[in-house]
Design an enzyme around this catalytic site. Sequence first.
Site: not given
Length: 205
Positions: A146, A180
């Site tokens: 991420d 995401d």
Amino acid sequence: MNLRRAYLLIFILLIVDQITKIYIKTNFIYGESGQIEITSWFKILLIENEGMAWGTQIPGEHGKLILTIFRLFAVTGIGYWLWDSVERRHSSDYLIVAISLIFAGALGNIIDSVFYGVIFDDSYNNLATFNAVNPYGTWFHGRVVDMLYFPFFETNLPSWVPFWGGSQFKFFNAIFNIADMAISTGVGILIVFNRKAFHHKPFGN
């Protein structure tokens, strides 16, 4: 929207997702010490997620393996849903785009979980290398990369606020990736355009 266009959308999202992850993984040191501040409310930094959204994990020695296998079954089901929606149900473009986004996002994070543990070494206190001699994990035990962080504002909550009074509050605190974003956008389309998404086209149109 036909399957060819859906596959093209999925392919583009996967390429963008993996390029950004590999770049961040090999050019950033883990955590806020290696962050780049684009603006006061947008930062890029490397963290790695061992579990699901918000870092949720399945406890136990085999929790990570169970989670990865579950993801594989889930993405297989989403893939069938996409095919079925296009080929058999003559579904709306809203639904096809939404499923394609969710599928691409889920597959993008599965690639991390399945492969990253055996192709990268660790990012703690050093830059990771691709195709590493000493990888940090094993098959199906990779960590999801991420990097996008949007702390729009940060404040201390008033003391009169129940339970959290006096504590620090930061919005938006999640750190996420392109995959995401694709999943969230797909789910958002299904929620906001629910009636249009699940409206079937007349056969032959």
